[in-house]
Design a protein around this motif. Structure first.
Motif, PDB file in Angstrom:
ATOM      1  N   HIS A 181       0.794  -1.241   0.000  1.00 17.16           N
ATOM      2  CA  HIS A 181       0.000   0.000   0.000  1.00 17.16           C
ATOM      3  C   HIS A 181       0.823   1.286   0.000  1.00 17.16           C
ATOM      4  CE1 HIS A 181       0.755  -1.028   4.202  1.00 17.16           C
ATOM      5  NE2 HIS A 181       0.714   0.265   4.438  1.00 17.16           N
ATOM      6  N   ASP A 182       2.079   1.226   0.437  1.00 24.79           N
ATOM      7  CA  ASP A 182       2.892   2.446   0.488  1.00 24.79           C
ATOM      8  C   ASP A 182       3.900   2.543  -0.647  1.00 24.79           C
ATOM      9  OD1 ASP A 182       1.961   3.972   2.627  1.00 24.79           O
ATOM     10  OD2 ASP A 182       2.974   2.688   4.085  1.00 24.79           O
TER      11      ASP A 182
ATOM     12  N   ALA B 133       0.868   0.488  -5.499  1.00 24.53           N
ATOM     13  CA  ALA B 133      -0.171   0.127  -4.526  1.00 24.53           C
ATOM     14  C   ALA B 133      -1.455  -0.371  -5.185  1.00 24.53           C
ATOM     15  CB  ALA B 133      -0.496   1.328  -3.644  1.00 24.53           C
ATOM     16  N   HIS B 134      -1.795   0.219  -6.342  1.00 25.39           N
ATOM     17  CA  HIS B 134      -3.087  -0.138  -6.941  1.00 25.39           C
ATOM     18  C   HIS B 134      -2.964  -1.084  -8.130  1.00 25.39           C
ATOM     19  CE1 HIS B 134      -4.785   2.605  -4.121  1.00 25.39           C
ATOM     20  NE2 HIS B 134      -3.969   3.557  -4.527  1.00 25.39           N
TER      21      HIS B 134
ATOM     22  N   ASP C 109       1.736  -6.462   1.051  1.00 21.91           N
ATOM     23  CA  ASP C 109       0.653  -6.467   2.038  1.00 21.91           C
ATOM     24  C   ASP C 109       0.226  -7.884   2.438  1.00 21.91           C
ATOM     25  OD1 ASP C 109       0.578  -3.709   2.078  1.00 21.91           O
ATOM     26  OD2 ASP C 109      -1.077  -3.533   0.652  1.00 21.91           O
TER      27      ASP C 109
END
Ligand code: SAH
Length: 350
Positions: free
Chosen positions: A241-242, A246-247, A314
């Protein structure tokens, strides 16, 4: 099943390799039936070499301090949200010895690129102490790129294996996954240096990393075919996520398993881990990895209080378990699908 694809599988098995365009065809044309055929052939070629024995590597994540800024990695230097840690030499040696008591005969020291703290002297001293403390145990280093002299010193100190995934065998793809100050050529040079020095060398790549095309994967397979690493670590890319990715979507279980089977057929003796990332995208990912041709697992031996900080992606599994629990859990999981965790250095078969 499509006759052409069945023929490609046959050719792959008999020649231990294919042409670039054929790899691409095998990847793009895949169906569940072809995947099952590949997995069945992968198990068949593994059988006389390793049987259903699974080697373990105790992984100690010695530091999440890293000078690099790989776009996919959660511990990249520009991620300000990571609490950084470094294990001191005494702690590392104690983890290794605890691992030895649990039955590990390979200890992997992995971490970010952190040559400031883990200068050659420090790392060599840790390696030599592990060799002394843990009888008949192979020490593997996975601390990123270093200079040839540094690799030589660690080898002299007693490290006999080095894991350095090539990440992608395509220069343009490499450059989209890494910042401009990182070099595709240098990473590849490290692999050739390590091999020349005498290490058992591990390469590998992520499956489904951003921008990856079928041809990129075909080039990874062709690289594995020509370099013939002793070990090949492949696992799905999983977004963190960081990071700038992330996407981006994660790599799939299905394609990772398919590639594991192909790699087993390219190089029947290769040490092939069912990675933690594979266990993260599917609750039975590692078990399915074995059925696809893998023969190694790498449970975590890091102190529990730092595990969550070594977050490359993640939802990484096993960040709360004690080391002894990890081994027991994996032994049970493997036994359930008919595999046996062994107490063995797990050298590559010659
Ligand atoms: N600093 C060492 C160790 C890197 S971490 C080195 O440079 O070799 C070990 C591996 O984790 C990497 O080689 C990479 O392939 C993998 N990895 C990193 N980020 C990941 C992510 N987001 N998803 C899946 N695997 C990842």
């Amino acid at each position: 099943m499509d006759k052409r694809l069945a023929d490609l599988v046959g050719k792959l098995e008999s020649d231990q390799g294919l042409l670039l365009a054929e790899y691409a065809e095998l990847i793009d044309g895949r169906t569940p039936e072809v995947a099952e055929l590949l997995a069945e052939r992968a198990r068949a070629v593994r059988e006389p070499i390793y049987g259903r024995r699974v080697f373990t590597r105790g992984l100690i994540e010695i530091s999440n301090v890293c000078k690099n800024d790989c776009l996919y990695c959660g511990i990249r230097c520009s991620n300000r949200n990571v609490k950084r840690y470094r294990l001191d030499p005494d702690t590392i040696v104690a983890c290794a010895r605890a691992g030895w008591e649990y039955g590990y005969r390979t200890i992997v020291l992995q971490g970010g690129e952190d040559k400031t703290y883990y200068a050659d002297d420090v790392l060599c001293d840790v390696i030599a102490r592990i060799v002394q403390t843990c009888p008949d145990t192979a020490v593997t280093v996975s601390m990123g790129e270093r200079g040839r002299a540094s690799f030589e010193r660690m080898y002299d100190a007693g490290a006999t294996r080095y894991l350095l995934r090539h990440e992608t065998a395509t220069r343009e793809h490499y450059e989209r996954l890494h910042p401009a100050n990182m070099s595709f050529d240098h990473r590849m040079q490290c692999l050739y240096d390590l091999r020349e020095i005498g290490y058992q060398v591990g390469a590998g790549m992520m499956v489904g990393s951003p921008f990856q095309t079928t041809m990129d994967l075909a080039r990874d397979l062709a690289f594995i075919q020509s370099f013939r690493p002793d070990m090949c670590g492949i696992g799905p890319f999983i977004p963190h996520h960081d990071t700038p990715f992330a996407h981006e979507p994660a790599g799939t279980l299905e394609l990772t398993l398919y590639l594991l089977s192909i790699i087993r057929l390219i190089h029947p003796r290769v040490l092939l881990p069912a990675t933690t990332a594979l266990g993260t995208i599917d609750p039975l990912g590692r078990e399915k990895g074995m059925e696809a041709g893998a023969n190694v697992v790498m449970p975590n031996l890091s102190p529990v209080d730092v595990r969550k900080q070594y977050e490359l992606y993640d939802n990484k599994i096993c960040t709360g378990d004690e080391s002894a629990v990890c081994r027991g859990c994996l032994a049970r999981r493997m036994a359930k699908v008919g595999y046996e965790l062994v107490v063995d250095r797990g050298d590559v078969a010659r």
